[in-house]
Design a protein around this motif. Structure first.
Motif, PDB file in Angstrom:
ATOM      1  N   LEU A  77       0.830  -1.200   0.000  1.00 14.56           N
ATOM      2  CA  LEU A  77       0.000   0.000   0.000  1.00 14.56           C
ATOM      3  C   LEU A  77       0.868   1.256   0.000  1.00 14.56           C
ATOM      4  O   LEU A  77       0.619   2.203  -0.753  1.00 14.56           O
ATOM      5  CB  LEU A  77      -0.933  -0.004   1.208  1.00 14.56           C
ATOM      6  N   ASN A  78       1.904   1.275   0.845  1.00 16.83           N
ATOM      7  CA  ASN A  78       2.763   2.460   0.926  1.00 16.83           C
ATOM      8  C   ASN A  78       3.498   2.706  -0.385  1.00 16.83           C
ATOM      9  O   ASN A  78       3.627   3.853  -0.835  1.00 16.83           O
ATOM     10  CB  ASN A  78       3.768   2.300   2.060  1.00 16.83           C
ATOM     11  N   SER A  79       3.981   1.641  -1.014  1.00 13.39           N
ATOM     12  CA  SER A  79       4.690   1.814  -2.286  1.00 13.39           C
ATOM     13  C   SER A  79       3.723   2.206  -3.398  1.00 13.39           C
ATOM     14  O   SER A  79       4.075   2.977  -4.294  1.00 13.39           O
ATOM     15  CB  SER A  79       5.440   0.529  -2.656  1.00 13.39           C
ATOM     16  N   TYR A  80       2.514   1.698  -3.348  1.00 12.91           N
ATOM     17  CA  TYR A  80       1.467   2.094  -4.299  1.00 12.91           C
ATOM     18  C   TYR A  80       1.233   3.598  -4.225  1.00 12.91           C
ATOM     19  O   TYR A  80       1.196   4.301  -5.241  1.00 12.91           O
ATOM     20  CB  TYR A  80       0.196   1.324  -3.965  1.00 12.91           C
ATOM     21  N   ASP A  81       1.117   4.103  -2.998  1.00 18.16           N
ATOM     22  CA  ASP A  81       0.868   5.537  -2.825  1.00 18.16           C
ATOM     23  C   ASP A  81       2.095   6.360  -3.209  1.00 18.16           C
ATOM     24  O   ASP A  81       1.952   7.484  -3.708  1.00 18.16           O
ATOM     25  CB  ASP A  81       0.454   5.829  -1.386  1.00 18.16           C
ATOM     26  N   TYR A  82       3.289   5.831  -2.993  1.00 19.53           N
ATOM     27  CA  TYR A  82       4.486   6.544  -3.453  1.00 19.53           C
ATOM     28  C   TYR A  82       4.475   6.692  -4.971  1.00 19.53           C
ATOM     29  O   TYR A  82       4.753   7.768  -5.507  1.00 19.53           O
ATOM     30  CB  TYR A  82       5.746   5.797  -3.011  1.00 19.53           C
ATOM     31  N   LEU A  83       4.140   5.627  -5.672  1.00 22.19           N
ATOM     32  CA  LEU A  83       4.192   5.671  -7.131  1.00 22.19           C
ATOM     33  C   LEU A  83       3.104   6.546  -7.739  1.00 22.19           C
ATOM     34  O   LEU A  83       3.186   6.914  -8.905  1.00 22.19           O
ATOM     35  CB  LEU A  83       4.097   4.248  -7.698  1.00 22.19           C
ATOM     36  N   LYS A  84       2.101   6.905  -6.970  1.00 17.51           N
ATOM     37  CA  LYS A  84       1.100   7.835  -7.470  1.00 17.51           C
ATOM     38  C   LYS A  84       1.712   9.202  -7.764  1.00 17.51           C
ATOM     39  O   LYS A  84       1.244   9.916  -8.647  1.00 17.51           O
ATOM     40  CB  LYS A  84      -0.024   8.015  -6.443  1.00 17.51           C
ATOM     41  N   ASN A  85       2.755   9.565  -7.019  1.00 16.18           N
ATOM     42  CA  ASN A  85       3.350  10.894  -7.199  1.00 16.18           C
ATOM     43  C   ASN A  85       4.771  10.870  -6.658  1.00 16.18           C
ATOM     44  O   ASN A  85       5.060  11.394  -5.581  1.00 16.18           O
ATOM     45  CB  ASN A  85       2.523  11.962  -6.485  1.00 16.18           C
ATOM     46  N   THR A  86       5.672  10.255  -7.408  1.00 16.69           N
ATOM     47  CA  THR A  86       7.040  10.087  -6.934  1.00 16.69           C
ATOM     48  C   THR A  86       7.753  11.416  -6.724  1.00 16.69           C
ATOM     49  O   THR A  86       8.644  11.521  -5.878  1.00 16.69           O
ATOM     50  CB  THR A  86       7.849   9.226  -7.919  1.00 16.69           C
ATOM     51  N   GLU A  87       7.382  12.427  -7.496  1.00  8.37           N
ATOM     52  CA  GLU A  87       8.044  13.725  -7.354  1.00  8.37           C
ATOM     53  C   GLU A  87       7.790  14.348  -5.988  1.00  8.37           C
ATOM     54  O   GLU A  87       8.608  15.114  -5.478  1.00  8.37           O
ATOM     55  CB  GLU A  87       7.569  14.683  -8.454  1.00  8.37           C
ATOM     56  N   ALA A  88       6.670  14.017  -5.369  1.00  5.43           N
ATOM     57  CA  ALA A  88       6.284  14.664  -4.114  1.00  5.43           C
ATOM     58  C   ALA A  88       7.028  14.115  -2.908  1.00  5.43           C
ATOM     59  O   ALA A  88       6.998  14.715  -1.836  1.00  5.43           O
ATOM     60  CB  ALA A  88       4.775  14.495  -3.891  1.00  5.43           C
ATOM     61  N   ILE A  89       7.703  12.976  -3.058  1.00  5.64           N
ATOM     62  CA  ILE A  89       8.184  12.217  -1.913  1.00  5.64           C
ATOM     63  C   ILE A  89       9.702  12.052  -1.966  1.00  5.64           C
ATOM     64  O   ILE A  89      10.267  11.742  -3.007  1.00  5.64           O
ATOM     65  CB  ILE A  89       7.523  10.814  -1.884  1.00  5.64           C
ATOM     66  N   PHE A  90      10.349  12.223  -0.833  1.00  4.28           N
ATOM     67  CA  PHE A  90      11.770  11.899  -0.704  1.00  4.28           C
ATOM     68  C   PHE A  90      11.966  10.395  -0.618  1.00  4.28           C
ATOM     69  O   PHE A  90      11.160   9.689   0.006  1.00  4.28           O
ATOM     70  CB  PHE A  90      12.340  12.490   0.594  1.00  4.28           C
ATOM     71  N   LEU A  91      13.045   9.889  -1.215  1.00  2.29           N
ATOM     72  CA  LEU A  91      13.581   8.591  -0.792  1.00  2.29           C
ATOM     73  C   LEU A  91      14.470   8.832   0.419  1.00  2.29           C
ATOM     74  O   LEU A  91      14.300   8.205   1.468  1.00  2.29           O
ATOM     75  CB  LEU A  91      14.377   7.938  -1.926  1.00  2.29           C
ATOM     76  N   VAL A  92      15.437   9.752   0.285  1.00  6.91           N
ATOM     77  CA  VAL A  92      16.337  10.106   1.385  1.00  6.91           C
ATOM     78  C   VAL A  92      15.650  11.214   2.174  1.00  6.91           C
ATOM     79  O   VAL A  92      15.910  12.398   1.986  1.00  6.91           O
ATOM     80  CB  VAL A  92      17.704  10.559   0.837  1.00  6.91           C
ATOM     81  N   PHE A  93      14.748  10.797   3.063  1.00  5.00           N
ATOM     82  CA  PHE A  93      13.907  11.802   3.701  1.00  5.00           C
ATOM     83  C   PHE A  93      14.628  12.487   4.864  1.00  5.00           C
ATOM     84  O   PHE A  93      15.527  11.921   5.481  1.00  5.00           O
ATOM     85  CB  PHE A  93      12.553  11.238   4.123  1.00  5.00           C
TER      86      PHE A  93
ATOM     87  N   TRP B 229      -0.519  -5.767  -7.250  1.00  5.89           N
ATOM     88  CA  TRP B 229      -1.680  -5.016  -6.781  1.00  5.89           C
ATOM     89  C   TRP B 229      -2.997  -5.590  -7.294  1.00  5.89           C
ATOM     90  O   TRP B 229      -4.062  -5.030  -7.051  1.00  5.89           O
ATOM     91  CB  TRP B 229      -1.528  -3.545  -7.158  1.00  5.89           C
ATOM     92  N   THR B 230      -2.929  -6.686  -8.017  1.00  9.24           N
ATOM     93  CA  THR B 230      -4.157  -7.367  -8.431  1.00  9.24           C
ATOM     94  C   THR B 230      -4.251  -8.780  -7.862  1.00  9.24           C
ATOM     95  O   THR B 230      -5.247  -9.463  -8.087  1.00  9.24           O
ATOM     96  CB  THR B 230      -4.233  -7.445  -9.971  1.00  9.24           C
ATOM     97  N   ASN B 231      -3.224  -9.217  -7.109  1.00  6.14           N
ATOM     98  CA  ASN B 231      -3.211 -10.563  -6.538  1.00  6.14           C
ATOM     99  C   ASN B 231      -3.898 -10.540  -5.180  1.00  6.14           C
ATOM    100  O   ASN B 231      -3.417  -9.882  -4.255  1.00  6.14           O
ATOM    101  CB  ASN B 231      -1.767 -11.045  -6.403  1.00  6.14           C
TER     102      ASN B 231
ATOM    103  N   PRO C 270      -9.196  -4.728  -2.957  1.00  6.08           N
ATOM    104  CA  PRO C 270      -8.064  -4.613  -3.860  1.00  6.08           C
ATOM    105  C   PRO C 270      -7.615  -3.177  -4.078  1.00  6.08           C
ATOM    106  O   PRO C 270      -8.305  -2.218  -3.718  1.00  6.08           O
ATOM    107  CB  PRO C 270      -8.618  -5.194  -5.158  1.00  6.08           C
ATOM    108  N   PHE C 271      -6.428  -3.057  -4.664  1.00  2.30           N
ATOM    109  CA  PHE C 271      -5.949  -1.764  -5.131  1.00  2.30           C
ATOM    110  C   PHE C 271      -6.629  -1.445  -6.462  1.00  2.30           C
ATOM    111  O   PHE C 271      -7.299  -2.293  -7.047  1.00  2.30           O
ATOM    112  CB  PHE C 271      -4.427  -1.801  -5.309  1.00  2.30           C
ATOM    113  N   GLU C 272      -6.428  -0.241  -6.930  1.00  5.66           N
ATOM    114  CA  GLU C 272      -7.115   0.193  -8.145  1.00  5.66           C
ATOM    115  C   GLU C 272      -6.096   0.493  -9.240  1.00  5.66           C
ATOM    116  O   GLU C 272      -5.615   1.617  -9.364  1.00  5.66           O
ATOM    117  CB  GLU C 272      -7.965   1.433  -7.856  1.00  5.66           C
ATOM    118  N   GLY C 273      -5.745  -0.517 -10.024  1.00  2.76           N
ATOM    119  CA  GLY C 273      -4.906  -0.299 -11.189  1.00  2.76           C
ATOM    120  C   GLY C 273      -3.472   0.035 -10.857  1.00  2.76           C
ATOM    121  O   GLY C 273      -3.065   0.105  -9.700  1.00  2.76           O
ATOM    122  N   PHE C 274      -2.670   0.272 -11.882  1.00  3.92           N
ATOM    123  CA  PHE C 274      -1.262   0.613 -11.718  1.00  3.92           C
ATOM    124  C   PHE C 274      -1.156   2.105 -11.427  1.00  3.92           C
ATOM    125  O   PHE C 274      -1.719   2.933 -12.151  1.00  3.92           O
ATOM    126  CB  PHE C 274      -0.477   0.254 -12.982  1.00  3.92           C
ATOM    127  N   PRO C 275      -0.437   2.511 -10.371  1.00  3.52           N
ATOM    128  CA  PRO C 275      -0.544   3.898  -9.910  1.00  3.52           C
ATOM    129  C   PRO C 275       0.320   4.915 -10.647  1.00  3.52           C
ATOM    130  O   PRO C 275       0.069   6.111 -10.552  1.00  3.52           O
ATOM    131  CB  PRO C 275      -0.090   3.805  -8.447  1.00  3.52           C
TER     132      PRO C 275
END
Length: 554
Positions: free
Chosen positions: A365-381, A476-478, A487-492
């Motif tokens: 779930l957390n990685s799904y939400d990260y991929l929705k908007n990668t620009e908004a999020i730090f990896l090296v936070f 995300w479909t398994n 379930p999740f909703e599609g590829f984010p």
């Protein structure tokens, strides 16, 4: 002879086709990729004209900076595109945006993630202070470690605020003694649905049989400063009291490295975890039942045990700093994945469809939400970070690194142990173990996050641009990977299309970036891109270590 490039528009920036006219074009075959430093080319990237069948490229603009700062490495960018055959008018730039303005509403706060990150930051501060150094090791003894007896009554110090700068004393009784764990329950807890001895035994047995061998195989051994041969789990209402308002979730459990140092006045000087207990509903928190508590504590314990092992390996054994928070959390979320892979499903059903659901669905779930908007999020936070999306980025990055730099790409035991058994931390640790440049692998990882099990690349895996352990579209479909809620909703992840007339302003953050698709129709003209700091024309902030990642996919 082709017409000359158009002149720059009066009073504005020259179009990329003008500014980049002297730069070479980047020629790629389908499936081939490059990572380029825009500062080495005036911010330019030039894609040649397409053939009769057209062409398509995935472009990632990323910050490859692995250094962590208190506010996070971040700076604005302006990415523009034009075609040499287009009109002389420059693309109308989007307004420059202040860092974070466009994305602030998308981030999911988590009191548990923020508390965990705060404790990791405090550990780093304590480990760096020579006056608060290591607890003395017990003298070698030929006698076997002596665990506490069942029914043992003991006082413990427990954090009483979200910075753990104050504590309360809790008296608890040992209700389960196993081979590797002792479970104590607070003597004063809410009586609406209190833990039973069977609950302590269920948690203790899971730790003995699964959590302990999984984590110690993957990451190394914990310390044994108190010489009792077991890790203590203290279940107390003091942990419930850390979350007076459950709007942003609740703290389920924690480990704090200060308990393994001699200097802090409130140190327990023992290997110990702290967890919540069942509690009734309050005006700001829903009730938590025995069953719900046990179900949530299992993945929490395997997560927190990695932190305990990491502190021992980095600080107690090697006298170094504790691991940087973003990578430390990435490893603990990988520990959850290992629980989902290695614990038999019979241990998790019928409450969950599989152990992957119980242990790893939070990571998905957390990685799904990260991929929705990668620009908004730090990896090296930065300090004070730890949003759920940042946790998702950390897990995705660690998982990709292990896929490509470990001989066993599923469990990756030799590589995870090497990454934990070291005094190096953060990006330096990753670079030393992998032999790869951090600024190079960040855009490769981001390209893989989009391309993985999609249909854009040739059927054979392309170097580093796929995951080997998961198909990201498939997970995300398994149903076996999901929480019972649904379930999740599609590829984010949806890249933004770039044609011959394009402009975007945004913010790059340490270790992350944004995805774009460069689309050329059959016999379409060349496309020239230039990235700058802003419409004032300055070059990108060099501290970003910005990189273009470009792969031709059609």
């Amino acid at each position: 002879m082709p017409p000359p490039p158009p002149p720059p528009p009066p009073g504005g920036l020259p179009s990329p086709s003008v500014a980049c006219a002297s730069r070479p074009q980047t020629q790629l075959a389908v499936g081939e990729h490059v990572v380029l430093d825009p500062l080495a080319s005036g911010g330019c990237l030039r894609v040649p004209a397409a053939g009769a069948n057209g062409a398509q490229y995935l472009l990632v603009l990323a910050s490859g900076q692995g250094d962590r700062t208190s506010g996070g490495v971040q700076s604005t960018y302006l990415l523009r595109a034009s075609s040499p055959q287009s009109s002389s008018a420059s693309p109308s730039p989007w307004p420059d945006l202040a860092p974070g303005v466009e994305e602030a509403s998308s981030i999911r706060r988590s009191v548990a993630a923020e508390f965990d990150a705060t404790l990791r930051e405090r550990e780093r501060e304590l480990a760096a202070d020579p006056l608060l150094r290591l607890a003395p090791r017990p003298a070698p003894s030929s006698a076997a470690p002596a665990p506490p007896p069942l029914g043992d009554v003991k006082d413990f110090k427990v954090c009483s605020n979200l910075t753990c700068t104050s504590v309360v004393t809790v008296t608890a009784t040992a209700r389960y003694i196993g081979t590797k764990v002792a479970v104590y329950i607070d003597n004063v807890v809410p009586q609406n649905d209190p833990f039973q001895d069977s609950d302590a035994a269920e948690l203790g047995t899971s730790f003995d049989q699964f959590h302990y061998p999984i984590d110690t195989t993957a990451f190394g051994r914990e310390s044994d400063l108190d010489g009792n041969g077991v890790v203590i789990v203290l279940m107390t209402d003091a942990v419930n009291n850390l979350t007076p308002d459950c709007t942003n979730g609740r703290i389920v459990g924690y480990f704090f490295g200060g308990d393994l140092l001699s200097g802090p006045a409130n140190s327990n000087r023992a290997e110990i975890f702290f967890t919540l207990v069942p509690a009734p509903q309050t005006p700001t928190c829903s009730a938590i039942s025995r069953q719900t508590a046990v179900e949530n504590l299992k993945p929490t314990l395997i997560h927190e045990f990695q932190h305990m092992i990491s502190f021992n390996q980095h600080v107690l054994i090697r006298s170094g700093s504790s691991e940087e928070v973003w990578l430390n959390e990435g490893f603990s979320h990988f520990a959850e994945e290992l629980g989902g892979r290695l614990i038999p499903n019979s241990e998790c059903m019928p409450a969950f469809p599989s152990c992957r659901s119980q242990y790893a669905s939070g990571d998905l779930l957390n990685s799904y939400d990260y991929l929705k908007n990668t620009e908004a999020i730090f990896l090296v936070f930065p300090s004070g970070g730890g949003s759920l999306e940042e946790r998702g980025a950390g897990w995705l990055f660690v998982r990709w690194v292990l896929d490509h730099f470990a001989a066993d790409t599923i469990l990756a035991t030799a590589t995870t142990r090497a990454l934990v058994a070291t005094s190096l931390t953060g990006a330096d640790n990753v670079a030393a173990v992998t032999g790869a440049n951090f600024a190079t692998i960040v855009p490769q990882w981001l390209m893989a996050a989009y391309l993985d099990d999609g249909t854009d690349l040739p059927s054979e895996p392309t170097a580093r641009l796929r995951y080997k352990s998961w198909g990201l579209r498939g997970i995300w479909t398994n149903p076996l990977n999901q929480k019972p809620a649904g379930p999740f909703e599609g590829f984010p992840l949806t890249p933004q299309d770039i044609g011959g007339n394009f402009s975007r302003s945004g913010t790059l953050r340490g270790g992350s970036g944004r995805h774009f698709l460069i689309v050329q129709q059959g016999s379409g003209p060349a496309i020239d891109l230039q990235v700058l700091r802003s419409s004032a024309g300055a070059q990108l902030d060099a501290g970003l270590l910005a990189r273009f990642g470009l792969v031709r996919i059609r």
